[in-house]
Design an enzyme around this catalytic site. Structure first.
Site, short mmCIF file in Angstrom:
data_model
loop_
_atom_site.label_atom_id
_atom_site.label_comp_id
_atom_site.label_asym_id
_atom_site.label_seq_id
_atom_site.Cartn_x
_atom_site.Cartn_y
_atom_site.Cartn_z
N GLU A 79 -5.96 8.90 7.55
CA GLU A 79 -6.53 8.43 6.27
C GLU A 79 -7.91 9.03 6.02
O GLU A 79 -8.26 9.35 4.88
CB GLU A 79 -6.60 6.91 6.24
CG GLU A 79 -5.24 6.27 6.06
CD GLU A 79 -5.34 4.81 5.65
OE1 GLU A 79 -5.93 4.52 4.61
OE2 GLU A 79 -4.80 3.97 6.39
N ASN B 185 -7.04 6.24 -1.72
CA ASN B 185 -5.96 5.30 -1.45
C ASN B 185 -6.21 4.13 -2.41
O ASN B 185 -7.16 3.37 -2.22
CB ASN B 185 -6.03 4.86 0.03
CG ASN B 185 -4.86 4.00 0.43
OD1 ASN B 185 -4.17 3.42 -0.40
ND2 ASN B 185 -4.63 3.91 1.73
N LYS C 285 -9.53 2.07 -1.85
CA LYS C 285 -9.74 1.52 -0.49
C LYS C 285 -11.07 1.94 0.10
O LYS C 285 -11.40 3.13 0.15
CB LYS C 285 -8.59 1.99 0.40
CG LYS C 285 -8.56 1.39 1.80
CD LYS C 285 -7.28 1.84 2.51
CE LYS C 285 -7.11 1.27 3.89
NZ LYS C 285 -5.81 1.68 4.49
N CYS D 48 -4.87 -2.98 2.82
CA CYS D 48 -4.55 -2.90 4.25
C CYS D 48 -5.73 -3.22 5.16
O CYS D 48 -6.09 -4.37 5.33
CB CYS D 48 -3.94 -1.55 4.58
SG CYS D 48 -3.14 -1.59 6.22
N ASN E 77 0.36 -1.03 5.43
CA ASN E 77 1.28 -0.28 6.29
C ASN E 77 0.67 -0.36 7.68
O ASN E 77 -0.27 0.37 7.98
CB ASN E 77 1.32 1.22 5.92
CG ASN E 77 2.11 1.52 4.67
OD1 ASN E 77 3.28 1.88 4.73
ND2 ASN E 77 1.47 1.38 3.53
N GLU F 171 0.87 -1.20 0.00
CA GLU F 171 0.00 0.00 0.00
C GLU F 171 0.90 1.25 0.00
O GLU F 171 1.95 1.26 0.65
CB GLU F 171 -0.83 -0.03 1.30
CG GLU F 171 -1.66 1.21 1.57
CD GLU F 171 -2.24 1.24 2.99
OE1 GLU F 171 -1.58 0.79 3.95
OE2 GLU F 171 -3.38 1.73 3.13
N1 CDV Z 1 -2.97 1.46 6.64
C1 CDV Z 1 -3.90 0.81 7.38
O1 CDV Z 1 -5.03 0.60 6.92
N2 CDV Z 1 -3.53 0.45 8.62
C2 CDV Z 1 -4.43 -0.17 9.59
C3 CDV Z 1 -3.99 0.20 10.98
C4 CDV Z 1 -4.22 1.62 11.28
C5 CDV Z 1 -4.74 -0.62 12.03
C6 CDV Z 1 -4.47 -1.68 9.46
O2 CDV Z 1 -5.58 -2.23 9.50
O3 CDV Z 1 -3.43 -2.33 9.40
#
Ligand code: CDV
Length: 330
Positions: free
Chosen positions: A151, A115, A132, A181, A206, A47
């Site tokens: 975000e 995103n 996303k 993510c 991330n 990501e």
């Molecule tokens: N970049 C993300 O979506 N990170 C989230 C963190 C903040 C919990 C994740 O679900 O990994």
């Protein structure tokens, strides 16, 4: 009949705030070259792979974050990735911040920020784009947090749903789906892909090593466990493969936990990154493995009961159940 795909997950070590896209892209091209040498046909990057994880930095004027966004793909900065794809005959998945000029749901033309992730064919053509849906974090500066996660400030909720496409993949064809993510923690996202017979889910992440909400305790090792648990369950319950690929290590003092994995439809980890650096992991995936779950325990047509799942789409937050009390004695 075996439908074999040599799949590479290209974990990236940290990208510091001061580093330009050229640094990240140079490292990614080297990983593509390595993937080619190891026989990989597809490479999955994380990501927001081109820059540091910028949602940790607060900008009073959100537009000042526009420098982290891509307005075109390919661009001068990202062209070397597309050239490497053509040179090595490798498809690639890329996560990036997308700045688009397009109409919103009300038909108003404006700047829109997402995103985003794409899968790019070795020819350089974009096969599939995803924006996303599950944006974590918050929209305003939160003084209680050691590190911000903005975000919800910098991105709109993705408006493309969870699309799946059948496309050439290596020497075969496959049903490809994308998520990003936080999406991996939501069974609804996996099931929407599963209902389209997804065979390979590419996803980048991330994830900070510490729970930045600063309320309650979460043991360090559970952060990785929950990430793996989500991906392994998603693959098993939807009979698909996944490459879940991290940005890892310490970016400007803030640690991301890595532990990228490739998972098969049995929910087993086939390969796992062991460093918090740029690292390539490779697995040979027989996509026909997806058939077993699909024909038996997760044959959706035979066993799903959507008439009992109404709450899944009708309701957002949870509701308290009715209370039961024992009858008064006597
Ligand atoms: N970049 C993300 O979506 N990170 C989230 C963190 C903040 C919990 C994740 O679900 O990994």
């Amino acid at each position: 009949m075996a439908r074999t795909l040599v799949l590479a997950a290209a974990q990236l070590g940290p990208i510091q705030k001061a580093e330009g896209r050229d640094v990240a892209v140079g490292r990614m091209v080297r990983l593509m070259e390595k993937a080619h040498r190891r026989g990989a046909e597809v490479v999955v990057f994380p990501e927001l792979a081109l820059t540091t994880f910028f949602p940790r930095w607060y900008e009073e004027e959100p537009e000042r974050a526009d420098r982290w966004f891509e307005t075109a793909l390919p661009s001068a900065a990202t062209a070397p990735l597309f050239e490497a794809a053509r040179r090595y005959g490798i498809g690639f998945h890329l996560g990036y911040a997308e700045l688009a000029h397009e109409p919103d749901a009300a038909g108003r033309m404006r700047k829109r920020r997402f995103n985003t992730a794409v899968y790019v064919h070795p020819s350089g053509e974009i096969v599939l784009k995803y924006r996303k849906v599950h944006l974590p974090g918050h929209a305003e500066y939160d003084p209680r947090r050691g590190v911000q996660h903005l975000e919800k400030r910098y991105f709109e909720v993705g408006d493309l749903g969870f699309p799946v496409v059948r496309a050439p993949l290596g020497g075969t064809e496959a049903n490809i789906g994308l998520m990003i993510c936080n999406d991996r923690r939501w069974p609804e996202a996996w099931r929407v892909l599963g209902l389209q017979q997804v065979e390979l889910v590419m996803l980048g992440y991330n994830t900070p090593s510490l729970n930045m909400e600063n309320r309650g305790f979460e043991a360090h090792h559970l952060r990785v466990f929950h990430s793996h648990l989500s991906v392994q369950a998603g693959c098993y319950q939807n009979a698909c493969f996944a490459a879940a690929v991290a940005k890892a290590g310490t970016e400007d003092g803030h640690e991301l936990f890595g532990h990228s994995i490739i998972v098969n439809p049995q929910g087993e980890i086939m390969a796992q990154a062991t460093s918090w650096e740029d690292e390539l992991i490779v697995a040979e995936c027989d996509l026909s493995m997806c058939d077993l779950g699909r024909r038996t325990i997760f044959d959706f047509a035979r066993h799903r009961r959507p008439e009992a799942y109404g709450r899944i789409t009708a309701q957002v937050g949870s509701e308290a159940p009715p209370a039961w009390r024992p009858r008064p004695a006597g």
